[in-house]
Each structure stands twice: as structure tokens, then as C-alpha cells.
Design an enzyme around this catalytic site. Sequence first.
Site, mmCIF file in Angstrom:
data_model
loop_
_atom_site.group_PDB
_atom_site.id
_atom_site.type_symbol
_atom_site.label_atom_id
_atom_site.label_comp_id
_atom_site.label_asym_id
_atom_site.label_seq_id
_atom_site.Cartn_x
_atom_site.Cartn_y
_atom_site.Cartn_z
ATOM 1 N N ILE A 201 0.928 -1.090 -0.590
ATOM 2 C CA ILE A 201 0.053 -0.144 -0.336
ATOM 3 C C ILE A 201 1.533 1.047 -0.116
ATOM 4 O O ILE A 201 2.030 1.239 0.965
ATOM 5 C CB ILE A 201 -1.205 0.037 1.313
ATOM 6 C CG1 ILE A 201 -1.660 -1.210 1.237
ATOM 7 C CG2 ILE A 201 -1.882 1.439 1.231
ATOM 8 C CD1 ILE A 201 -2.010 -1.792 2.656
ATOM 9 N N HIS A 202 1.009 1.944 -1.092
ATOM 10 C CA HIS A 202 1.624 3.286 -1.310
ATOM 11 C C HIS A 202 0.491 4.349 -1.361
ATOM 12 O O HIS A 202 1.084 5.432 -1.771
ATOM 13 C CB HIS A 202 3.118 2.778 -2.022
ATOM 14 C CG HIS A 202 2.652 2.659 -3.312
ATOM 15 N ND1 HIS A 202 2.308 2.082 -3.734
ATOM 16 C CD2 HIS A 202 2.534 3.525 -4.097
ATOM 17 C CE1 HIS A 202 2.636 1.401 -4.829
ATOM 18 N NE2 HIS A 202 2.946 2.935 -5.271
ATOM 19 N N ARG A 203 -0.458 4.022 -2.269
ATOM 20 C CA ARG A 203 -0.681 5.498 -3.199
ATOM 21 C C ARG A 203 -0.942 6.575 -1.911
ATOM 22 O O ARG A 203 -1.935 6.409 -1.428
ATOM 23 C CB ARG A 203 -1.855 4.850 -4.113
ATOM 24 C CG ARG A 203 -1.944 3.498 -5.450
ATOM 25 C CD ARG A 203 -0.938 4.921 -6.286
ATOM 26 N NE ARG A 203 -0.375 3.440 -7.256
ATOM 27 C CZ ARG A 203 -0.358 3.920 -8.952
ATOM 28 N NH1 ARG A 203 -0.693 4.910 -9.199
ATOM 29 N NH2 ARG A 203 -0.344 3.079 -9.644
#
Length: 352
Positions: A201-203
Site C-alpha cells: 500500500i503506497h498510493r
Amino acid sequence: MKIITIIGARPQFIKAAAVSREIAKHKDIEEIIVHTGQHFDANMSEIFFHQMQIPKPNYNLAINSLSHGAMTGRMMEKIEKILLAEKPDWVLVYGDTNSTIAGSLAATKLHIKVAHVEAGLRSFNMNMPEEINRIVTDRISDILFCPTETAVNNLKNEGYENIKTKIINCGDVMLDAALFYAPMSKKPQIELPEKFILSTIHRAENTDDPQRLKAIFEALSEISKQIPIVLPLHPRTKKIIGNYKLETTNLQIIEPVGYFEMVHLLQNCEMVMTDSGGLQKEACFFAKPCITLRDETEWVELVENGFNKLVGADKNKIIKAFNEMFLKKINFNKNLYGNGFASQKIINELNK
Ligand code: UD1
Ligand code: UDP
């Protein structure tokens, strides 16, 4: 012929690794690599150059951790100087990051030809920085190398048939990389559960929205009661979950891993849950179902074929999708991203 490759973020290193290997086969092509410095931790940058034997960058601009305008502007200023000194025949840019738009804008204003790899993708969500970067880069590039027919059609729908730009569906360079480097996969130096879900998860759309991020982590925590979740965590998310005090106790959070370790995790996981663009496709390359924690995807063919389920950041929807996808038997026997020769097609085209 002289090509200047502009890269700066993790997925670009992986894409450029495949293309640089192809360039190296041509004695008459010189590649100059400019690393903008956008990603800079050893496990977000150096490890890829080392593992995938990408040539050492000729320039490292060390520009990172800034607002969009400051980052892009400073990159442009430095790239412009390099382009004036090096006088390349082509500038090669990848994907949709701030490094991509900085490289393409600096080059086109100097009337240097730009080739965009991974062109034509659209989420149709103008709130995403990536959507702005890719639309602008496509419009000012001279050759658009599209990974899919959907990408070609997106460009046609935007009237590109009336614009003097060459559009080529060459397949996906990420498939080239996956095929070439898969035999080099390497177990990460951690205790791995026998069965697990791989998650990243990084967006910005998730990390910068406390409600969305909280819902995602709550859903993952709930699912991890059924099956362990291994989560190599992007530094952006790491910083933020500390601030929000999110529930992460059941998750096996690890540092970002190199590509070889990532391939091992992909080969051995049961399923992928991610908001990453690249990982959605890699899940398919390694025949693993994927749940995408976003409201839209540029890789629509994955969803259309039932390989990927788009669930956004709604806790109940994520858990429901997990239960559906986990039990589903999926036949991944379909060639959505070409045949692993995208890099060859790109370099042959630039060499014409
Ligand atoms: C960028 C791309 C995104 C892509 C992602 C791949 C833009 C607008 N976004 O997002 O499309 O999916 O890369 O991973 O270009 N950081 C570190 N160490 C690093 C790298 C980043 O600490 O090695 C921190 C930065 O200091 C910054 C944050 O992470 O605070 C975000 O980094 P940035 O490069 O701005 O965007 P990404 O979220 O990585
Ligand atoms: N990746 C990696 N190590 C990690 C997380 C991701 O090697 O810890 C690889 C992943 O396999 C894929 C690429 O990085 O090839 C995707 O990058 P990311 O998710 O950062 O960006 P996006 O594709 O969303 O732009």
C-alpha cells in the site's frame, strides 16, 4: 545513437532494467542514465541497480521529498542542463511519476525527441498525480509505446489519430523483466508463513486519506485472522501509519524488498492485495488472484478477465472480495501483456 533514460522511482528501475539489457546488445547505441533521486533509500533504489545489473547512473540528481511543483521544477532544471550538454537523439521516459513528466517536459522544450514507455494508460481520475503526469507526457512525446490495446484505444479516443505521434503496441516491459529475472528469485531474509497474502500500500489516494487508510488496515487486520498477511511497506506509508496509530498488530510488516525477493513472494503467496500498478500485473504473471485497493485501475483487462477485483477502500467490500477471490479457481492462461519482447520492439523502433 545516444539515448538518455530518465528514471527515479522503484517501478521505473524495473522497467528500465529490461530495456537497458536490450540496449546493451546494440554496440551502436549509447545509453546515458539519469537518476532523478526521487527514490533514494537503498531498498527503494540501489538494490534494483545491483540485483538487476542496471548500469550505474551517469547522473544522480538527488531530488526527492518535495512538493509536486518543487520536485518537478528542480528536476527539469537539472535535466535541461544535462540534455544541453549530452545532446541525445532520444529521451526515454517510463510510466507516470514526477520524474517522467520532468524528463519529458525538459526534453520536448529543447526539441529533443521523447519516447514514452507505458503510454496511453488512463484511470480517468484527474485527482491522481499519476494521471496528470501520464496525460501530459503522452501529449508531448514523439513515440508512444503502449503496453496494451486498451492503452492504444484510450489514445484514439483522445484524438491522437489527428496528432503527429507514433503509437505502437509493444506489450509490457514489466513482463520482459518478470520473465527474465524470475529464475533469480530469492527468499527474503525473514521467517515466512507457509501460506500468506502479499500486500503493498503506497498510493497517495490511500495514504493521504485517513479514512481510506484506516478502512484498508482494518480490513487487512480482519483478514489476517484467517491467513497471515506479509506487507513490505513503502516508506511513505510507514511514516503515515505511525501518525494515524493504525491497527497493524496482526500484519507481518517488513521493509521494502528487492525485486528478486518480491518475485519469491509473488511465486509463493496465495493472493495479492495492493494499490500498486505494477503488482496488479505481476500477480497475473505469477498466476495469483489480486484484489486492488483502489477505485479504478489502468489495467482494466485484469478486471475484465476476472483476475483482479477492484474494491476501493471500503472495509466490508475488501473482506467480501477476499472471501470470493480466495476460493475462486482462476485460469490465468491468457496473454494480456504481449510475449516478453516489448523491450526489443522499443529499441528496434528507436533505432530505425
Ligand atoms: C511515486 C509515484 C507513484 C509510484 C510510486 C512508486 C509520483 C507523483 N508518484 O510515489 O506514482 O506509484 O512512486 O513507488 O511520482 N520516500 C522515502 N524513501 C524513498 C522514497 C520515498 O522516504 O526511497 C518518502 C519521500 O521522502 C516522500 C514519500 O516517501 O515523503 C513519497 O515519495 P514520492 O517519491 O514523492 O512519491 P511515492 O509515494 O513514492
Ligand atoms: N516492488 C519491489 N519491492 C517491494 C514492493 C514492490 O520490488 O517491496 C516492485 C513490484 O514487484 C513492482 C514494482 O515494485 O515491480 C511496483 O512498484 P510500486 O508498487 O512502488 O509502484 P507502482 O507500480 O504502483 O507505480
